[in-house]
Design an enzyme around this catalytic site. Structure first.
Site, mmCIF file in Angstrom:
data_model
loop_
_atom_site.group_PDB
_atom_site.id
_atom_site.type_symbol
_atom_site.label_atom_id
_atom_site.label_comp_id
_atom_site.label_asym_id
_atom_site.label_seq_id
_atom_site.Cartn_x
_atom_site.Cartn_y
_atom_site.Cartn_z
ATOM 1 N N TYR A 109 0.882 -1.168 0.000
ATOM 2 C CA TYR A 109 0.000 0.000 0.000
ATOM 3 C C TYR A 109 0.920 1.219 0.000
ATOM 4 O O TYR A 109 2.064 1.155 -0.443
ATOM 5 C CB TYR A 109 -0.935 -0.114 1.217
ATOM 6 C CG TYR A 109 -2.004 0.923 1.350
ATOM 7 C CD1 TYR A 109 -2.781 1.318 0.271
ATOM 8 C CD2 TYR A 109 -2.261 1.503 2.607
ATOM 9 C CE1 TYR A 109 -3.774 2.271 0.427
ATOM 10 C CE2 TYR A 109 -3.259 2.441 2.760
ATOM 11 C CZ TYR A 109 -4.012 2.838 1.673
ATOM 12 O OH TYR A 109 -4.986 3.770 1.839
ATOM 13 N N LYS A 182 -5.636 -1.558 -2.493
ATOM 14 C CA LYS A 182 -6.726 -1.345 -1.549
ATOM 15 C C LYS A 182 -7.432 -2.661 -1.215
ATOM 16 O O LYS A 182 -7.751 -2.947 -0.059
ATOM 17 C CB LYS A 182 -7.743 -0.361 -2.138
ATOM 18 C CG LYS A 182 -7.293 1.074 -2.133
ATOM 19 C CD LYS A 182 -7.391 1.688 -0.753
ATOM 20 C CE LYS A 182 -7.045 3.159 -0.790
ATOM 21 N NZ LYS A 182 -7.169 3.809 0.528
#
Length: 583
Positions: A109, A182
């Site tokens: 991420y 995500k």
């Protein structure tokens, strides 16, 4: 096409039915357990001779791949390694990440995914997700169907048009990697099954000249389409999601500032949808602010809040804090009067140019006419005049929280709450060590990027990271658990309250947000509160009889399931997590 495999969970036990054999088993990331298959399973699945003879447990496999991970020379190489592992053995990938979450979350991420996105067209790997081009809008339904999921098989769709990727802006088709990232966090943190989420990129072109002039660029090679044609394409997509996946939460990600607010306003009351840059950022920052002001024995409604960078994220933060202040007893107008927002042209005030979504925070020009600044009113002047108790940075202007500004703020309150939130670290408005030094250790701090603990005045200060991962997985899980028809402001506020309650910020040096090590427990707590708020708001289509137990049972665990070897797959009679069709 007939189903090739199917994951099912009955009474908390996950089973995978497999109707393919031999190399076809190993070609599917969710079925490729490698040497994790027992000898009997290998014989039944036609894997004899296709694997080394030893049988390894999942724990043994994790140990081996972690050594490979640690041997990579830099973070981008670690990202590539994890990406390849996900394409090879998806359950092992999620177990590895879960076992080393604090270390690996910044790789899968933010911030490392930003560099990976920039290099999307210069690398060659297995495509993930769905690529929808505005130049082939007529093929949208066919593209969604090609992914293989039916209407009951999808809980979550994460979509981006890649215009506002992290702190690096327009990245064209490469934005698919933020959607993939995500979803990986949704799975790791909240247990959304990896086969019940779909990443999507809406390719409407790019205004990034470097990409347009790159002969290897993989996206539509023209300027971004805007206006009516863009809006029609987004509307077509939202409608297609409703038809193909009627129970899915639609997560809007990294759209440009104007489009992000317009799209959220247009669709949030029509279908279950959520914008993480606006609502997720708001929730985690509001959680930090709530924990900080409670540590001071105060309410949010008592604060004077300056938002430096009142764009998509900054106004989203202000909106949620305003809603919480209203819950604490203020009128909406009184709550809005507690905010001073600065955009690219300085303080928002009546008569100055601004975007529509910023107007509610414009200060009356009569209020500021006597200030210095020749009508611009920069951050230093606003802090000097307002004496804020909370300073929020979403400006991407590195070093903008200067020593003079911070000392001015600290002179006006005992425990200033200071949140330099811009990512990556190079764009942070200030660094925690400086903030603690300039305030003699009195500042309550949350940052956008991870920072090491700071020694100041004999106390070790742990620095809270206002990472959206603390809230968006739980919001998604809570909405999915009750099959919410929409995501309301009250559900977002409930998420912020749930996170704030899991801190010990009253102790000197303690962080104002939970550690990322607690992410799975935090996500579960958020999901419970969000689900309860959905029921109270009347947007839940099913209630949880035992919220804590029901949420816990919904959270997928990265372990190898029980294997059932079959000749064909019947239509599911229990909750199915994967259609297993061949596209």
């Amino acid at each position: 096409m007939p189903r090739q495999f199917q994951f099912r969970t009955v009474d908390g036990v996950e089973t995978v039915q497999i109707a393919v054999r031999g190399r076809q088993v190993l070609a599917r990331p969710m079925l490729n357990f490698g040497p994790g298959y027992t000898l009997d399973e290998r014989a039944a699945l036609g894997l004899r001779g296709l694997l080394p003879p030893a049988v390894n447990t999942l724990t043994e496999q994790v140990r081996r791949v972690y050594q490979q991970f640690r041997g990579q020379p830099d973070d981008l190489s670690r990202y590539v390694f994890l990406n390849q592992l996900q394409d090879l053995n998806e359950i092992l990938y999620y177990r590895l990440v879960a076992d080393h979450l604090e270390e690996m979350l910044p790789i899968i991420y933010t911030p490392t995914v930003g560099e990976a996105i920039q290099k999307f067209s210069s690398t060659f790997d297995r495509p993930r997700g769905i690529y929808l081009s505005i130049d082939d809008a007529a093929g949208m339904d066919e593209a969604l169907a090609a992914h293989g999921q039916g209407p009951e098989d999808v809980d979550l769709v994460v979509v981006t048009d890649s215009e506002g990727i992290l702190g690096i802006g327009d990245q064209g088709v490469g934005g698919i990697r933020i959607a993939v990232g995500k979803l990986a966090v949704y799975t790791t943190a909240a247990g959304i099954h990896p086969l019940r989420g779909i990443p999507v990129v809406l390719d409407v072109g790019t205004d990034n000249l470097d990409l347009l002039n790159d002969p290897g660029y993989l996206g539509a090679r023209h300027a971004r389409v805007r206006g009516e044609r863009y809006d029609a394409f987004v509307a077509q997509f939202a409608d297609a999601v409703r038809r193909h996946f009627p129970h899915a939460l639609l997560h809007w990600e990294d759209f440009g500032a104007d489009n992000a607010h317009r799209i959220l306003a247009a669709y949030r009351d029509e279908q279950c949808s959520f914008n993480d840059d606006i609502q997720g950022t708001a929730a985690v920052v509001a959680a930090a602010a709530l924990a900080a002001v409670r540590a001071k024995g105060e309410r949010l409604a008592d604060q004077r809040i300056v938002v430096h960078g009142a764009g998509t994220a900054g106004v989203g933060v202000a909106d949620l804090m305003r809603d919480i202040m209203v819950q604490e007893g203020l009128s909406e107008k009184e709550a809005e009067s507690r905010f001073w927002g600065l955009g690219s042209r300085g303080l928002l005030h009546t008569g100055a140019p601004m975007r529509a979504f910023q107007e509610r925070y414009a200060r009356p020009v009569e209020e500021v006419s006597g200030w210095d600044g020749a009508g611009r009113y920069d951050l230093a002047e606003v802090v000097r005049q307002v004496r804020p108790t909370v300073l929020v940075g979403t400006s991407a202007q590195p070093g903008s929280f200067t020593e003079a500004i911070v000392r001015d703020m600290a002179a006006g309150c005992d425990r200033p709450v200071i949140m330099p939130l811009s990512n990556p670290t190079s764009r942070s408005e200030a660094v925690p060590a400086d903030l603690l030094r300039w305030t003699d250790g009195r500042a309550l701090i949350a940052t956008g990027s991870p920072f090491a603990p700071v020694e100041q005045g004999g106390t070790t200060f742990e620095i809270a990271q206002a990472n959206n991962a603390l809230v968006f997985p739980g919001i998604g899980l809570g909405a999915v658990a009750v099959r919410a028809t929409r995501v309301t402001d009250r559900m977002i506020a409930a998420a912020a309250q749930a996170v704030a309650e899991r801190t010990s910020a009253g102790r000197l040096g303690a962080p104002v947000l939970p550690s990322m090590r607690q992410l799975r427990a935090v996500s579960a707590a958020v999901a419970i509160r969000v689900a309860e708020a959905a029921v109270e708001e009347g947007v839940a289509t099913r209630e949880l009889e035992h919220p804590l137990q029901d949420i816990h049972e919904l959270m997928w665990q990265p372990v190898y399931p029980t294997v059932e070897v079959v000749d064909h797959i019947d239509e599911p009679s229990a909750r199915t997590t994967e259609p297993g069709r061949e596209a």
